[in-house]
Design a protein around this motif. Structure first.
Motif, PDB file in Angstrom:
ATOM      1  N   GLU A 243     -15.220 -11.437 -66.532  1.00 36.28           N
ATOM      2  CA  GLU A 243     -15.941 -13.223 -66.969  1.00 36.28           C
ATOM      3  C   GLU A 243     -15.874 -13.081 -65.115  1.00 36.28           C
ATOM      4  N   HIS A 244     -17.398 -13.747 -65.105  1.00 40.19           N
ATOM      5  CA  HIS A 244     -17.551 -14.887 -63.891  1.00 40.19           C
ATOM      6  C   HIS A 244     -16.662 -16.130 -63.134  1.00 40.19           C
ATOM      7  N   VAL A 245     -15.972 -16.130 -62.481  1.00 38.56           N
ATOM      8  CA  VAL A 245     -14.615 -17.608 -62.575  1.00 38.56           C
ATOM      9  C   VAL A 245     -15.124 -17.706 -61.141  1.00 38.56           C
ATOM     10  N   GLY A 246     -14.379 -19.457 -61.024  1.00 41.91           N
ATOM     11  CA  GLY A 246     -14.560 -19.910 -59.596  1.00 41.91           C
ATOM     12  C   GLY A 246     -15.111 -21.078 -59.415  1.00 41.91           C
ATOM     13  N   THR A 249     -19.582 -20.585 -59.938  1.00 36.48           N
ATOM     14  CA  THR A 249     -19.869 -20.856 -61.812  1.00 36.48           C
ATOM     15  C   THR A 249     -20.593 -21.887 -62.354  1.00 36.48           C
ATOM     16  N   HIS A 260     -16.310 -14.567 -57.679  1.00 39.61           N
ATOM     17  CA  HIS A 260     -15.239 -14.227 -57.840  1.00 39.61           C
ATOM     18  C   HIS A 260     -15.321 -13.539 -59.633  1.00 39.61           C
ATOM     19  N   ILE A 261     -14.662 -12.507 -59.667  1.00 38.12           N
ATOM     20  CA  ILE A 261     -15.115 -11.829 -60.769  1.00 38.12           C
ATOM     21  C   ILE A 261     -13.581 -11.049 -61.087  1.00 38.12           C
ATOM     22  N   ASP A 262     -13.207 -11.744 -62.768  1.00 40.32           N
ATOM     23  CA  ASP A 262     -11.287 -11.109 -63.192  1.00 40.32           C
ATOM     24  C   ASP A 262     -11.840 -10.178 -64.219  1.00 40.32           C
TER      25      ASP A 262
END
Length: 307
Positions: A243-246, A249, A260-262
């Protein structure tokens, strides 16, 4: 090594870009040339085609008569699958042989006209799309390749749309002007982004970047989608959730130009298991549990989570 997927519609100008990259030392692998090479007279590929479709696909000199093969092999879906089942593995084998000869610290450019159509984009750390307007492409095909206008438009219509190519493009090279301008763009791309990317990968290090806060970029979600597709392709079953986070987004919000990717990999052991596959698609390990992009043109952090 850095593997680049190069694509674009027929008549867009891919050969100009691949030639420029080759002049700088890249190994260029042309899928169309490989498709011809694996069915030359005397090859197992041509023998298999004759066994499948008969002697009628041969020219008088024993070479493959491509229009005759097309007339037979594209008559129905079963025959088309037979053709692909013979030719595609041979092309893949030859491609692998060529890549094995490449400089481990170098650049391999794979010129693949149907990269988008065949869903291959996530397999490459970088995808470069060469674009030209339809009318320019039609004119080039008629002038330089002897196409009729009808044939040129039909070939263009049968390929991916501009929107489909934009969705996978890390780099969009517009070739609606002169060949000299495209050559200059390709040269700048090589020295500003491709060459440093290759060095970083060879040294297993992330790109040195200093992200600054910039105005909101409407391209951030699409860029994240491309990264996520690569991570899923690289990690396979280990990619439980990506998922794209931060800050990037949040629509309309200024943020550091850093994606940032988790990446949830399921177990602590998988964090080590996916390290090499992530490196292969452009994300070397910084510290255990954190990878970052080696591409100076797209700063990215990938956090690995054992969940």
């Amino acid at each position: 090594m850095l593997r680049i997927g190069l694509t674009g519609g027929i008549g867009a100008g891919k050969s100009t870009v691949s030639s420029m990259f080759a002049s700088y030392g890249a190994l260029v692998i042309d899928s169309d040339l490989l498709a011809r090479e694996v069915v030359e007279p005397g090859t197992p590929g041509l023998l298999a085609l004759v066994e499948a479709f008969g002697d009628g696909i041969l020219a008088a000199d024993g070479s493959l008569n491509r229009p005759a093969l097309a007339a037979v092999a594209f008559a129905d879906e079963t025959k088309r699958r037979t053709l692909n089942g013979i030719v595609h593995p041979l092309i893949a084998q030859r491609r692998a042989e060529l890549i094995a000869t490449a400089n481990p610290a170098g650049v391999v450019v794979e010129d693949i006209p149907l990269l988008v159509e065949n869903g291959l984009a996530p397999l490459f750390p970088m995808v470069v799309v060469v674009h030209a307007d339809v009318e320019d492409r039609v004119a080039r095909l008629m002038t330089h390749r002897g196409f009729t206008e009808q044939d040129a438009r039909a070939r263009i219509a049968a390929q991916a749309t501009d929107e489909q190519r934009r969705a996978v493009a890390d780099v969009w090279l517009d070739n609606s002007s002169s060949p000299d301008e495209l050559t200059e763009k390709a040269s700048l791309l090589w020295f500003d982004r491709v060459a440093p990317f290759a060095v970083n990968l060879a040294e297993r290090r992330a790109a040195t970047v200093d992200p600054v806060v910039v105005p909101p970029n409407p391209e951030w979600p699409a860029q994240a989608d491309r990264i996520i597709a690569r991570l899923r392709a690289a990690c396979g079953q280990h990619a439980r959730k990506v998922e794209h986070v931060g800050p990037t987004t949040i629509p309309g919000r200024a943020a550091e130009d850093l994606i940032h990717i988790d990446l949830h990999v399921g177990s602590p052991a998988a964090i080590d298991t996916v390290a090499e596959p992530l490196l292969a698609v452009g994300y070397p390990r910084v510290v255990p549990g954190l990878h970052a992009s080696a591409d100076p043109g797209r700063p990215t952090h990938v956090r690995l989570l054992a969940s």
